[in-house]
Design a protein around this motif. Structure first.
Motif, PDB file in Angstrom:
ATOM      1  N   ALA A   1       3.548 -11.828  11.366  1.00  0.00           N
ATOM      2  CA  ALA A   1       4.440 -10.861  10.729  1.00  0.00           C
ATOM      3  C   ALA A   1       4.074 -10.666   9.267  1.00  0.00           C
ATOM      4  O   ALA A   1       4.082  -9.537   8.758  1.00  0.00           O
ATOM      5  N   ALA A   2       3.723 -11.753   8.579  1.00  0.00           N
ATOM      6  CA  ALA A   2       3.354 -11.654   7.168  1.00  0.00           C
ATOM      7  C   ALA A   2       2.073 -10.838   7.000  1.00  0.00           C
ATOM      8  O   ALA A   2       1.977 -10.008   6.084  1.00  0.00           O
ATOM      9  N   MET A   3       1.114 -11.045   7.878  1.00  0.00           N
ATOM     10  CA  MET A   3      -0.140 -10.298   7.776  1.00  0.00           C
ATOM     11  C   MET A   3       0.077  -8.824   8.103  1.00  0.00           C
ATOM     12  O   MET A   3      -0.469  -7.938   7.419  1.00  0.00           O
ATOM     13  N   ARG A   4       0.888  -8.540   9.091  1.00  0.00           N
ATOM     14  CA  ARG A   4       1.160  -7.134   9.433  1.00  0.00           C
ATOM     15  C   ARG A   4       1.840  -6.418   8.266  1.00  0.00           C
ATOM     16  O   ARG A   4       1.487  -5.283   7.928  1.00  0.00           O
ATOM     17  N   GLU A   5       2.784  -7.090   7.641  1.00  0.00           N
ATOM     18  CA  GLU A   5       3.480  -6.501   6.502  1.00  0.00           C
ATOM     19  C   GLU A   5       2.510  -6.272   5.332  1.00  0.00           C
ATOM     20  O   GLU A   5       2.571  -5.247   4.648  1.00  0.00           O
ATOM     21  N   TYR A   6       1.619  -7.220   5.103  1.00  0.00           N
ATOM     22  CA  TYR A   6       0.642  -7.104   4.015  1.00  0.00           C
ATOM     23  C   TYR A   6      -0.293  -5.918   4.271  1.00  0.00           C
ATOM     24  O   TYR A   6      -0.592  -5.139   3.356  1.00  0.00           O
ATOM     25  N   LEU A   7      -0.743  -5.762   5.506  1.00  0.00           N
ATOM     26  CA  LEU A   7      -1.602  -4.629   5.843  1.00  0.00           C
ATOM     27  C   LEU A   7      -0.857  -3.309   5.689  1.00  0.00           C
ATOM     28  O   LEU A   7      -1.439  -2.304   5.248  1.00  0.00           O
ATOM     29  N   ASP A   8       0.431  -3.299   6.044  1.00  0.00           N
ATOM     30  CA  ASP A   8       1.235  -2.090   5.845  1.00  0.00           C
ATOM     31  C   ASP A   8       1.263  -1.709   4.365  1.00  0.00           C
ATOM     32  O   ASP A   8       1.124  -0.528   4.008  1.00  0.00           O
ATOM     33  N   GLU A   9       1.451  -2.703   3.508  1.00  0.00           N
ATOM     34  CA  GLU A   9       1.477  -2.433   2.067  1.00  0.00           C
ATOM     35  C   GLU A   9       0.117  -1.920   1.592  1.00  0.00           C
ATOM     36  O   GLU A   9       0.047  -0.978   0.790  1.00  0.00           O
ATOM     37  N   LEU A  10      -0.963  -2.535   2.058  1.00  0.00           N
ATOM     38  CA  LEU A  10      -2.300  -2.085   1.663  1.00  0.00           C
ATOM     39  C   LEU A  10      -2.550  -0.651   2.115  1.00  0.00           C
ATOM     40  O   LEU A  10      -3.076   0.175   1.357  1.00  0.00           O
ATOM     41  N   ASP A  11      -2.163  -0.345   3.347  1.00  0.00           N
ATOM     42  CA  ASP A  11      -2.409   1.003   3.870  1.00  0.00           C
ATOM     43  C   ASP A  11      -1.614   2.053   3.109  1.00  0.00           C
ATOM     44  O   ASP A  11      -2.061   3.186   2.944  1.00  0.00           O
ATOM     45  N   ALA A  12      -0.440   1.684   2.633  1.00  0.00           N
ATOM     46  CA  ALA A  12       0.373   2.631   1.869  1.00  0.00           C
ATOM     47  C   ALA A  12      -0.240   2.932   0.512  1.00  0.00           C
ATOM     48  O   ALA A  12       0.105   3.936  -0.122  1.00  0.00           O
ATOM     49  N   LEU A  13      -1.171   2.081   0.064  1.00  0.00           N
ATOM     50  CA  LEU A  13      -1.799   2.256  -1.246  1.00  0.00           C
ATOM     51  C   LEU A  13      -3.161   2.932  -1.162  1.00  0.00           C
ATOM     52  O   LEU A  13      -3.810   3.125  -2.178  1.00  0.00           O
ATOM     53  N   GLU A  14      -3.595   3.309   0.029  1.00  0.00           N
ATOM     54  CA  GLU A  14      -4.959   3.810   0.178  1.00  0.00           C
ATOM     55  C   GLU A  14      -5.192   5.145  -0.521  1.00  0.00           C
ATOM     56  O   GLU A  14      -6.323   5.530  -0.736  1.00  0.00           O
ATOM     57  N   ALA A  15      -4.137   5.836  -0.901  1.00  0.00           N
ATOM     58  CA  ALA A  15      -4.309   7.130  -1.574  1.00  0.00           C
ATOM     59  C   ALA A  15      -4.321   6.993  -3.093  1.00  0.00           C
ATOM     60  O   ALA A  15      -4.283   7.981  -3.812  1.00  0.00           O
ATOM     61  N   SER A  16      -4.357   5.744  -3.591  1.00  0.00           N
ATOM     62  CA  SER A  16      -4.304   5.573  -5.039  1.00  0.00           C
ATOM     63  C   SER A  16      -5.549   6.141  -5.713  1.00  0.00           C
ATOM     64  O   SER A  16      -6.586   6.311  -5.103  1.00  0.00           O
ATOM     65  N   ASP A  17      -5.432   6.415  -6.991  1.00  0.00           N
ATOM     66  CA  ASP A  17      -6.499   7.045  -7.773  1.00  0.00           C
ATOM     67  C   ASP A  17      -6.883   6.089  -8.904  1.00  0.00           C
ATOM     68  O   ASP A  17      -6.000   5.497  -9.537  1.00  0.00           O
ATOM     69  N   PRO A  18      -8.158   5.859  -9.234  1.00  0.00           N
ATOM     70  CA  PRO A  18      -9.315   6.549  -8.659  1.00  0.00           C
ATOM     71  C   PRO A  18      -9.772   5.909  -7.358  1.00  0.00           C
ATOM     72  O   PRO A  18      -9.675   4.701  -7.202  1.00  0.00           O
ATOM     73  N   MET A  19     -10.265   6.714  -6.468  1.00  0.00           N
ATOM     74  CA  MET A  19     -10.784   6.213  -5.206  1.00  0.00           C
ATOM     75  C   MET A  19     -12.216   5.744  -5.375  1.00  0.00           C
ATOM     76  O   MET A  19     -12.953   6.219  -6.225  1.00  0.00           O
TER      77      MET A  19
END
Length: 290
Positions: free
Chosen positions: A116-134
């Protein structure tokens, strides 16, 4: 995320704790020497205080072609947004040469489920994939995974899995769960010692911390070892988890992981005495495994 291949990293790479204790100049010299020997991939843990992504960045800067893989960056050591920011920078600065290996880590966290902790961490990472600069190149990540559910998460949410101190049977099981396309890297210790008694004694000394922690004990149970085999460090367990002997024997046994489905085997040389260097062993292995 683009794919990772055994051809890209080499079928065999280096896994080492050595750089945890070396000064920067020695680290730079060592990674350059290993690169000169033809090694393509260097795996580093996060254990003794060196921060995983700073460590990876220094090693990447010290080499020209070497891939550096975090094996692992512990998810409890930094917030997801900090991990993401560092990984973006490394992907941009060293396109295609960094692999972010993530893991739950060995510290006890009562009441927290690793999956559960790893799934939540990946969710947080995926939500940040649009950050700038890429980055110029995508972040590439794998998970430390052993049980079926974590392997499935690695397959579905990352490029694949990284295992540590497992037997060849587990490699075959992991490949079945991951399917044909996900990347599977397997760490395995080797010991250049032909005498069975001495080899097993040194191997038990190396394995002792893992045979006495609840997380690893549970893993070894899943690998098929009995309570008594784990408690005593039985010969069968030791021989499966540490490949010892002469060079030819070690090389043949490392290839069994590839035959079982591993794309890449990260080789950890153990049994090096205080003040000694594993470099001669890396040189021998590099020539024999090329």
């Amino acid at each position: 995320m683009n794919a990772i291949s055994g051809e890209e990293l080499g079928t065999f790479g280096i896994y080492t704790f050595d750089f945890e204790n070396l000064p920067a100049a020695r680290m730079r010299e060592s990674v350059q020497e290993l690169e000169g020997q033809g090694w393509r991939a260097l795996w580093i843990p996060e254990v003794a205080g060196r921060e995983a992504l700073t460590h990876a960045g220094f090693l990447l800067a010290s080499a020209r072609r070497m891939h550096v893989v975090n094996g692992i960056a512990q998810i409890w050591s930094r917030e997801a947004r900090r991990t993401h920011g560092a990984a973006v920078l490394l992907a941009d600065a060293y396109p295609g040469r960094h692999v972010l290996g993530l893991g739950f880590g060995g510290e006890p966290h009562p009441g927290i489920k690793p999956l559960a902790a790893m799934r939540e961490y990946l969710d947080e990472l995926d939500a940040l994939e649009a950050s700038d600069p890429m980055a110029k190149a995508p972040i590439r990540r794998v998970l430390a995974a052993y049980g079926p559910k974590m392997l499935e998460l690695a397959r579905d949410r990352t490029l694949g899995a990284h295992t540590y101190h497992v037997n060849v049977a587990h490699t075959a099981q992991a490949r079945e769960i991951l399917g044909p396309d996900a990347f599977l890297a397997v760490e395995h210790p080797v010991l250049f010692e032909p005498d069975p008694g001495r080899a097993r004694a040194l191997a038990r000394e190396h394995l002792d911390p893992y045979l006495n922690t609840p997380y690893n004990i549970a893993k070894f149970r899943r690998l098929g070892y009995s309570e008594d085999e784990i408690a005593t460090g039985a010969d069968r367990l030791v021989d499966d988890l540490v490949f010892w002997g002469d060079l030819d024997t070690i090389v043949k046994r490392l290839h069994t992981h590839v035959e079982a489905g591993a794309d890449h085997v990260a080789v950890q040389v153990i049994g090096i005495g205080p003040g000694e260097s594993a470099m001669p062993h890396w040189r021998l292995l590099g020539d024999a495994l090329a």
